[in-house]
Design a protein around this motif. Structure first.
Motif, PDB file in Angstrom:
ATOM      1  N   UNK A  43       0.837  -1.194   0.000  1.00  0.00           N
ATOM      2  CA  UNK A  43       0.000   0.000   0.000  1.00  0.00           C
ATOM      3  C   UNK A  43       0.865   1.232   0.000  1.00  0.00           C
ATOM      4  N   UNK A  44       0.271   2.382   0.304  1.00  0.00           N
ATOM      5  CA  UNK A  44       1.005   3.644   0.328  1.00  0.00           C
ATOM      6  C   UNK A  44       0.884   4.255   1.721  1.00  0.00           C
ATOM      7  N   UNK A  45       2.019   4.682   2.244  1.00  0.00           N
ATOM      8  CA  UNK A  45       2.020   5.322   3.565  1.00  0.00           C
ATOM      9  C   UNK A  45       2.093   6.837   3.398  1.00  0.00           C
ATOM     10  N   UNK A  46       1.305   7.531   4.211  1.00  0.00           N
ATOM     11  CA  UNK A  46       1.381   8.995   4.302  1.00  0.00           C
ATOM     12  C   UNK A  46       2.024   9.308   5.642  1.00  0.00           C
ATOM     13  N   UNK A  47       2.986  10.214   5.644  1.00  0.00           N
ATOM     14  CA  UNK A  47       3.548  10.658   6.928  1.00  0.00           C
ATOM     15  C   UNK A  47       3.469  12.176   6.994  1.00  0.00           C
ATOM     16  N   UNK A  48       3.182  12.670   8.156  1.00  0.00           N
ATOM     17  CA  UNK A  48       3.124  14.120   8.334  1.00  0.00           C
ATOM     18  C   UNK A  48       4.487  14.631   8.791  1.00  0.00           C
ATOM     19  N   UNK A  49       4.685  15.909   8.586  1.00  0.00           N
ATOM     20  CA  UNK A  49       5.833  16.562   9.207  1.00  0.00           C
ATOM     21  C   UNK A  49       5.514  16.743  10.695  1.00  0.00           C
ATOM     22  N   UNK A  50       6.471  17.292  11.424  1.00  0.00           N
ATOM     23  CA  UNK A  50       6.312  17.434  12.880  1.00  0.00           C
ATOM     24  C   UNK A  50       5.569  18.741  13.185  1.00  0.00           C
ATOM     25  N   UNK A  51       4.564  18.635  14.052  1.00  0.00           N
ATOM     26  CA  UNK A  51       3.756  19.814  14.407  1.00  0.00           C
ATOM     27  C   UNK A  51       3.735  20.002  15.922  1.00  0.00           C
ATOM     28  N   UNK A  52       3.530  21.258  16.331  1.00  0.00           N
ATOM     29  CA  UNK A  52       3.496  21.545  17.772  1.00  0.00           C
ATOM     30  C   UNK A  52       2.082  21.409  18.339  1.00  0.00           C
ATOM     31  N   UNK A  53       1.097  21.098  17.476  1.00  0.00           N
ATOM     32  CA  UNK A  53      -0.244  20.818  18.005  1.00  0.00           C
ATOM     33  C   UNK A  53      -0.937  19.741  17.177  1.00  0.00           C
ATOM     34  N   UNK A  54      -1.935  19.132  17.792  1.00  0.00           N
ATOM     35  CA  UNK A  54      -2.609  17.978  17.179  1.00  0.00           C
ATOM     36  C   UNK A  54      -3.420  18.399  15.964  1.00  0.00           C
ATOM     37  N   UNK A  55      -4.116  19.533  16.048  1.00  0.00           N
ATOM     38  CA  UNK A  55      -4.999  19.961  14.937  1.00  0.00           C
ATOM     39  C   UNK A  55      -4.218  20.132  13.638  1.00  0.00           C
ATOM     40  N   UNK A  56      -3.029  20.761  13.703  1.00  0.00           N
ATOM     41  CA  UNK A  56      -2.239  20.971  12.477  1.00  0.00           C
ATOM     42  C   UNK A  56      -1.770  19.639  11.896  1.00  0.00           C
ATOM     43  N   UNK A  57      -1.477  18.684  12.768  1.00  0.00           N
ATOM     44  CA  UNK A  57      -1.062  17.347  12.316  1.00  0.00           C
ATOM     45  C   UNK A  57      -2.189  16.703  11.510  1.00  0.00           C
ATOM     46  N   UNK A  58      -3.413  16.775  12.044  1.00  0.00           N
ATOM     47  CA  UNK A  58      -4.575  16.163  11.379  1.00  0.00           C
ATOM     48  C   UNK A  58      -4.918  16.914  10.088  1.00  0.00           C
ATOM     49  N   UNK A  59      -4.774  18.248  10.099  1.00  0.00           N
ATOM     50  CA  UNK A  59      -5.034  19.046   8.891  1.00  0.00           C
ATOM     51  C   UNK A  59      -4.094  18.635   7.769  1.00  0.00           C
ATOM     52  N   UNK A  60      -2.815  18.475   8.107  1.00  0.00           N
ATOM     53  CA  UNK A  60      -1.848  18.057   7.072  1.00  0.00           C
ATOM     54  C   UNK A  60      -2.140  16.643   6.576  1.00  0.00           C
ATOM     55  N   UNK A  61      -2.427  15.739   7.501  1.00  0.00           N
ATOM     56  CA  UNK A  61      -2.752  14.360   7.110  1.00  0.00           C
ATOM     57  C   UNK A  61      -3.957  14.342   6.165  1.00  0.00           C
ATOM     58  N   UNK A  62      -4.988  15.111   6.492  1.00  0.00           N
ATOM     59  CA  UNK A  62      -6.211  15.150   5.670  1.00  0.00           C
ATOM     60  C   UNK A  62      -5.909  15.685   4.271  1.00  0.00           C
ATOM     61  N   UNK A  63      -5.106  16.746   4.203  1.00  0.00           N
ATOM     62  CA  UNK A  63      -4.756  17.339   2.905  1.00  0.00           C
ATOM     63  C   UNK A  63      -3.940  16.347   2.073  1.00  0.00           C
ATOM     64  N   UNK A  64      -2.988  15.674   2.705  1.00  0.00           N
ATOM     65  CA  UNK A  64      -2.160  14.682   1.990  1.00  0.00           C
ATOM     66  C   UNK A  64      -3.007  13.508   1.516  1.00  0.00           C
TER      67      UNK A  64
END
Length: 371
Positions: free
Chosen positions: A81-102
């Motif tokens: 399959x394909x893995x998505x990884x986020x960059x490092x964020x200082x809060x949870x919301x930004x992490x989820x926003x990036x994951x959703x966009x990716x």
């Protein structure tokens, strides 16, 4: 105490024939054409690791079983399959926003090649992964390097996230203590994510084949340390040498199933943050309790021991978070606990209604997508 967050999320697909796209009839090139069309963000580095084979050049990469010539040179990768990884964020919301966009971007490009994402945490058809060509001497030696390499065939059947948290100014002793704590309470954390009720082409007698097969042989949590002397010997590993500087001190929770509702990931990161802050839960374990994970995988919240302890874990996390706004992210977990339902229950009901694993899987990301 400053927290940093990241997520690695594995995506499974159906191909244009509507079949589950696994290593049996999907080539590296089938997924590579998708990866090639996805963007590169130069500012992501050096915080994202590229790895030995150079496959991990982007926020998206092909997850699979790498094959080597009789040397360090990789010659193939059998994809799962394909893995998505986020960059490092200082809060949870930004992490989820990036994951959703990716994720959205991945879906758009995958669709051009006939692939549609589906949620499962265990291959619904294959019970075993064995490379068709036997491992050569170099590959056999390579697999002895760590307990995880020795069980590298298991992840070819499983799909799940790495929920990553780093905390500033914690000693190695404290980090390892947190790793042991998360390992101990893992059987009570993972039911929130259960999404693997299919096995060998039919319904499994339980909620998470992934947890049943994996946890015990593979870690529930990993702590990344800087120096060799900080490693603790255990099977499976609790500690691992950081491969890049930004990994030092990372707490990686690896035991959950995959989620198609990313608010559950936000909730789980908040739960883990609360457990790191909590000082009331005293259970510790260097290696996961396989029997307890198997009980949890079979019965989930219907088991009173699991239900009672999950409730205790959630309450302890909530109290420890106090007036931190992240406490509000726990709400989806409270709903799951109150209803005693998991994603697996939805998948089972879908399968019983439509009579096909593929059609049940299509009701996951697919419907959210269309909406």
């Amino acid at each position: 105490m400053k927290f940093f967050f990241g997520i690695e999320h594995e995506v499974a697909f159906l191909n244009k024939e509507g079949k589950f796209a696994d290593f049996t009839h999907t080539k590296f090139a089938d997924f590579e054409q998708i990866i090639e069309r996805l963007p590169t963000y130069p500012n992501d580095y050096p915080q994202l690791r590229v790895g030995d084979a150079g496959i991990k050049k982007k926020r998206w990469y092909i997850e699979g079983f790498e094959r080597f010539a009789n040397s360090e040179k990789p010659i193939d990768c059998l994809p799962k399959g394909i893995e998505i990884r986020t960059t490092i964020h200082s809060n949870i919301e930004d992490t989820i926003t990036e994951l959703s966009a990716s994720f959205r971007l991945l879906c758009e490009i995958a669709a051009d090649f006939g692939f549609s994402p589906v949620l499962t945490s265990f291959n619904p058809y294959k019970t075993l992964f064995e490379p068709q060509l036997p491992l050569n001497d170099y590959e056999i030696r390579r697999r002895q390097a760590s307990p995880e390499k020795q069980t590298a065939h298991i992840p070819m059947l499983t799909y799940g996230p790495d929920l990553n948290i780093s905390v500033s100014d914690l000693s190695i002793e404290r980090l390892i203590d947190i790793g042991r704590k998360l390992t101990y309470y893992s059987p009570y954390i993972v039911p929130f994510s259960y999404s693997s009720p299919f096995y060998n082409g039919g319904l499994w007698d339980g909620l998470s084949v992934r947890t049943f097969v994996r946890t015990g042989k593979r870690p529930a949590a990993l702590i990344f340390v800087e120096k060799q002397e900080q490693l603790i010997k255990s099977i499976p590993s609790l500690t691992k040498i950081a491969r890049i500087p930004t990994e030092v001190g990372r707490i990686e929770f690896k035991a959950c199933d995959s989620c198609d509702d990313f608010s559950i990931y936000a909730a789980l990161l908040a739960l883990l943050k609360g457990l790191i802050l909590d000082e009331t839960l005293l259970g510790r374990s260097t290696t996961p309790d396989a029997a307890l994970h198997q009980l949890s995988a079979k019965e989930g919240f219907d088991n009173e021991v699991i239900l009672t302890n999950t409730t205790k874990v959630l309450e302890a996390s909530e109290v420890a978070l106090g007036d931190d706004p992240d406490v509000n992210l726990l709400t989806p977990l409270k709903v799951l606990l109150a209803t005693r339902k998991t994603k697996s229950h939805e998948l089972i009901e879908g399968f019983q209604r439509v009579g096909s694993i593929e059609e049940a899987l299509r009701q996951t990301y697919y419907l959210k997508h269309e909406a």
